[in-house]
Write an enzyme that holds these catalytic residues in place. Structure first.
Site, PDB file in Angstrom:
ATOM      1  N   ASP A 120       0.869  -1.138  -0.009  1.00 25.55           N
ATOM      2  CA  ASP A 120      -0.004   0.022   0.029  1.00 25.55           C
ATOM      3  C   ASP A 120       0.867   1.389   0.020  1.00 25.55           C
ATOM      4  O   ASP A 120       2.239   1.125   0.176  1.00 25.55           O
ATOM      5  CB  ASP A 120      -0.757  -0.129   1.069  1.00 25.55           C
ATOM      6  CG  ASP A 120      -1.495   1.054   1.628  1.00 25.55           C
ATOM      7  OD1 ASP A 120      -2.417   1.709   0.417  1.00 25.55           O
ATOM      8  OD2 ASP A 120      -1.339   1.613   2.602  1.00 25.55           O
ATOM      9  N   ASP A 122       0.086   5.202   1.030  1.00 25.52           N
ATOM     10  CA  ASP A 122      -0.225   5.972   2.395  1.00 25.52           C
ATOM     11  C   ASP A 122      -0.063   5.585   3.585  1.00 25.52           C
ATOM     12  O   ASP A 122      -1.082   4.502   3.811  1.00 25.52           O
ATOM     13  CB  ASP A 122      -1.317   6.907   2.131  1.00 25.52           C
ATOM     14  CG  ASP A 122      -1.447   7.822   0.611  1.00 25.52           C
ATOM     15  OD1 ASP A 122      -0.622   8.999   1.038  1.00 25.52           O
ATOM     16  OD2 ASP A 122      -1.696   7.520  -0.169  1.00 25.52           O
ATOM     17  N   ASP A 314      -1.922  -0.403   5.673  1.00 23.09           N
ATOM     18  CA  ASP A 314      -2.195   0.159   7.042  1.00 23.09           C
ATOM     19  C   ASP A 314      -3.755   0.351   7.205  1.00 23.09           C
ATOM     20  O   ASP A 314      -4.220   1.105   8.146  1.00 23.09           O
ATOM     21  CB  ASP A 314      -1.635   1.580   7.297  1.00 23.09           C
ATOM     22  CG  ASP A 314      -2.173   2.605   6.307  1.00 23.09           C
ATOM     23  OD1 ASP A 314      -2.422   2.257   5.064  1.00 23.09           O
ATOM     24  OD2 ASP A 314      -2.466   3.630   6.944  1.00 23.09           O
TER      25      ASP A 314
END
Ligand SMILES: O=P(O)(O)OC[C@H]1O[C@H](O[C@H]2O[C@H](CO)[C@@H](O)[C@H](O)[C@H]2O)[C@H](O)[C@@H](O)[C@@H]1O
Length: 376
Positions: A120, A122, A314
């Site tokens: 991922d 960000d 996240d």
């Protein structure tokens, strides 16, 4: 490459407990600790669940609070208040141990298998910052990702549009799945090892018919939220993000009503939530989990047992990918979080700095195992 049809139903979903596959990495059922530890773990589960349940009513102020770990923590503390911070974290770490601490266990599970990396962006490769346009990744992180990609096929899977995330990562040799997996493209250049996938011309846009609608709703959301200081609407091509990180909490209700008001006129779009952000996206059954499966298939690993997908993320949208790994009984899901969260990931890392350390250790381990093989 056969393109999987959009809306493929998930069949054969089984929990790890119901289908314990030998050699899988999910540490379930969790290791048994002292009785007190189990009580603490149960309380954490309850608290996480309460936060998640609040978050299920997308678009409400409570779900907005839950999208910030500090707000979520306060909300959960209100609910039970029996677990101290250290106990809570320790119990969660038993269920989701550090991927650095369990590094040897993870690489041991890759014996005879091809690791495929899914990252991922960000909050995973770049730290979360107030301004989404300033979420740069460090040069050292870029070098770590580049090194990983030399050894393993590597994909970036992001909620951002593909061009934008490529603008941050700037590595042409990777796969990119932008717009929560709704815009997938293979490497511009590729090593011979990955030539098979390139030859098949990986590119998939399952939501292309939604483009005009997304354009329109983007304009509408910009217009409607103009009067709310700090609100930022981001066009991510096949989805739209409405950020509230910089909106005063007193205005969250107004913002949420404004967004929901616009969405009422677009029944083919749905609202989900990420970290201090509303995500407006097509109702098609496509997400980061489907993108992961699509990429595995593109790389020639459909229905294979000799592959070990490693997914690091996240956010809530990454849970779709963690769930796919869990369903397949294959792979390593790693949640990046400093705070206990309900997750389908098996392992955890605290922050992007730890992600970088994990990637570098993986590269070093690969180099050493190759050197060892040459000596044999
Ligand atoms: O799937 P991801 O790569 O994690 O993208 C999810 C969203 O990330 C970005 O927003 C998040 O990061 C921003 C910069 O740190 C932060 O300001 C924001 O509060 C976070 O939600 C991106 O701007 C969104 O468009 C993505 O959907």
């Amino acid at each position: 490459m056969a393109k999987p049809s959009v809306g493929v139903s998930e069949v054969g979903v089984s929990s790890q407990a119901a289908c314990p596959c030998p050699g899988t990495l999910f540490p379930y059922p969790p290791p048994r600790g002292a009785a007190a530890g189990i009580v603490v773990a149960a309380a954490v589960r309850r608290k996480c669940l309460q936060v998640e349940l609040g978050a299920a009513c997308w678009g409400g102020v409570e779900s907005m609070r839950a999208s910030s770990p500090t707000h979520a923590k306060a909300a959960a503390a209100l609910a039970a208040g029996v677990v101290d911070d250290n106990g809570e974290r320790a119990a969660w770490m038993v269920r989701h141990p550090s991927a650095l601490g369990k590094f040897e266990q993870i690489v041991a599970a890759s014996a005879g298998k091809r690791i495929v990396m899914f990252l991922d962006y960000d909050g995973t490769l770049s730290p979360i910052v107030d301004d989404p346009d300033a979420a740069f990744m460090s040069e050292t992180m870029r070098m770590a990702v580049r090194s990983v990609a030399k050894h393993f096929p590597t994909a970036i899977v992001s909620g951002r549009c593909r061009d934008k995330v490529f603008g941050f990562v700037k590595l042409a040799e990777l796969y990119y799945a932008g717009s929560h997996g709704m815009d997938i493209k293979g490497p511009a250049k590729t090593s011979s090892r990955h030539a098979k996938a390139k030859a098949k011309g990986v590119l998939f846009q399952p939501a292309s018919e939604f483009l005009p609608m997304i354009e329109e709703v983007h304009e509408r959301l910009v217009e409607t939220t103009r009067c709310i200081p700090g609100a930022k609407v981001e066009n991510n091509k096949f989805c739209v993000s409405v950020h509230f990180r910089r909106v005063d909490e007193k205005m969250w209700g107004e913002l949420s009503e404004a967004v929901k008001g616009v969405l009422r006129e677009y029944p083919k779009l749905r609202l989900t939530q990420g970290r201090m952000v509303f995500e407006v996206r097509p109702t098609i059954k496509w997400d980061k989990g489907k993108a992961l499966e699509f990429l595995l298939e593109s790389l020639g690993f459909a229905d294979c047992t000799n592959v070990l997908p490693v997914y690091i993320g996240d956010d809530r949208t990454d849970e779709d990918a963690f769930k796919v790994l869990r369903r397949r009984g294959q792979g390593v899901g790693i949640l990046v979080s400093k705070h206990p969260k309900e997750t389908s990931a098996s392992y955890s890392l605290q922050e992007p700095a730890e992600v970088m350390e994990f990637l570098l250790r993986l590269v070093e381990w690969k180099r050493l195992s190759r050197a060892r093989l040459r000596l044999q």
